[in-house]
Enzyme design. Structure first.
Site, PDB file in Angstrom:
ATOM      1  N   CYS A 115       5.011   8.100   9.612  1.00  0.00           N
ATOM      2  CA  CYS A 115       4.229   7.713  10.410  1.00  0.00           C
ATOM      3  C   CYS A 115       5.014   6.389  11.156  1.00  0.00           C
ATOM      4  CB  CYS A 115       2.264   7.419  10.089  1.00  0.00           C
ATOM      5  SG  CYS A 115       2.338   6.298   8.760  1.00  0.00           S
ATOM      6  N   ASP A 131       6.767  13.293   2.690  1.00  0.00           N
ATOM      7  CA  ASP A 131       6.014  12.050   4.010  1.00  0.00           C
ATOM      8  C   ASP A 131       5.702  10.497   3.237  1.00  0.00           C
ATOM      9  OD1 ASP A 131       4.602  11.468   5.889  1.00  0.00           O
ATOM     10  OD2 ASP A 131       2.891  11.453   4.773  1.00  0.00           O
ATOM     11  N   ASP A 168       3.320  11.023  -7.434  1.00  0.00           N
ATOM     12  CA  ASP A 168       2.600   9.715  -6.381  1.00  0.00           C
ATOM     13  C   ASP A 168       2.994   8.583  -7.706  1.00  0.00           C
ATOM     14  OD1 ASP A 168       1.730   8.552  -3.392  1.00  0.00           O
ATOM     15  OD2 ASP A 168       1.656   7.131  -4.738  1.00  0.00           O
ATOM     16  N   ASP A 180       7.500   8.100  -9.927  1.00  0.00           N
ATOM     17  CA  ASP A 180       8.723   7.603  -9.152  1.00  0.00           C
ATOM     18  C   ASP A 180       9.579   9.064  -8.465  1.00  0.00           C
ATOM     19  OD1 ASP A 180      10.026   6.749  -7.889  1.00  0.00           O
ATOM     20  OD2 ASP A 180      11.350   5.409  -9.263  1.00  0.00           O
TER      21      ASP A 180
END
Length: 340
Positions: free
Chosen positions: A275, A213, A84, A112
């Site tokens: 999402c 994700d 992350d 990254d």
């Protein structure tokens, strides 16, 4: 817990709570016996079909619930690599792993996700230690501890200050902030850890499973949207409605997907999810990616039989939404890499 848990029939191991219940206040949560994750996010992890022995990469790992589920599925063999770009969010992920004692086969890198290139460690640590017996022992990674020597902490702080003061962005090595005893790191030298993979090596030595994700506008997350009641209209406009931000996000999402696929071994599986409910951040990204990559093939998500979701605009993709699924909104696409 002062409520009745309801089993989620379509997702093994999941239970639902009434929306007014704060899981953080429960003894089971405080004792590390349960953790909170949206059922739709759990479905995205399930779609990867993680098996013991797999080497799994999560390119957008924070804040950590999905990695906990991955490690639960992994069992006593294989590894999970979490990446992350946000240090503070990945530090929260580290805390969660320690709380649930799930980090034994995990390593976390601040890096990254669009350029991360480190290989999974597939060599047995004992044989590797024997082969490297004549190398400087001080250069080897020992068992991880949060209590680092003062000199090491000072060096790390100076390095972070130097990076933040640079005006020109440069390619930086991923920063390892956590590793478990059996993650493959113990016994490695720093040079061995930082070894990157060529495209030829990836085909056989890449990751078995990859989850992308991706960062998005979160417009499908009910809990996230509710926060704007406190954050205000301007924040909503800047983070969700601003066209320039959406454009920059779609560029980022495609880069993350490309790099995740690059690091996937031939025959491996990649899941792309967001999402967001928008087509621009989901189907459009997948369509463009498939046009660019002849070795990428969309897969049917067999695990989805019985899931409360709908088909996406592209065959074999799925969409969760609050009305249909009683979950947050989520788009899921599964891709495999073909030999060329």
């Amino acid at each position: 817990m002062k409520c009745k848990l309801r089993k989620v029939d379509w997702l093994p191991g999941f239970y639902s709570l009434p929306p007014d219940i704060q899981i953080a206040n429960s003894k089971a949560y405080q004792d590390g016996k349960i953790y909170g994750i949206d059922a739709a996010s759990g479905a995205a992890v399930s779609a990867l079909k993680i098996s013991p022995g797999d080497h799994v990469l999560d390119l957008c790992a924070a804040p950590g619930a999905k990695i906990c589920m991955m490690l639960d599925l992994l069992g006593d063999s294989g590894s999970v690599t979490g990446v992350d770009v946000a240090r503070h969010r990945l530090a929260a992920c580290r805390t969660i792993l320690q709380k649930y004692s799930l980090g034994d086969r995990c390593r976390l890198f601040v890096a990254d996700g669009t350029t991360f290139s480190l290989a999974p460690v597939r060599v047995d640590s004992v044989s590797r230690s024997c082969e490297s017996a004549f190398e400087d022992k001080d250069d080897k990674f020992r068992e991880w501890t949060s209590r680092r020597p003062w000199k090491e902490r000072k060096r790390a702080a100076k390095a972070r200050e130097a990076k933040s003061s640079q005006l020109v962005a440069v390619s930086e090595n991923p920063e390892l902030i956590f590793y478990g005893q059996h993650s493959g790191v113990v016994g490695l030298s720093k040079n061995e850890l930082s070894k990157t993979m060529s495209d030829l090596e990836v085909s056989s030595c890449g990751y078995d499973k990859v989850l992308v994700d991706a960062e998005c506008t979160h417009d499908g997350s009910v809990r996230h949207i509710q926060k704007f009641e406190h954050w205000g209209w301007r924040t909503l406009q800047r983070r969700v409605l601003d066209a320039e931000r959406t454009d920059s996000l779609t560029v980022l999402q495609l880069k993350l997907l490309r790099n995740g696929f690059r690091l996937l071994k031939v025959g491996g599986l990649l899941v792309y999810s967001t999402c967001s409910l928008t087509v621009a951040q989901n189907e459009d990204i997948v369509e463009r990616f498939l046009k660019e990559n002849a070795s990428a093939e969309l897969q049917e998500i067999d695990e989805a039989e019985g899931w409360p979701c709908k088909c996406g605009r592209i065959p074999k993709t799925l969409r969760f939404d609050p009305l249909t699924s009683q979950t947050s909104g989520l788009f899921v696409a599964k891709v495999t890499k073909l030999a060329t």
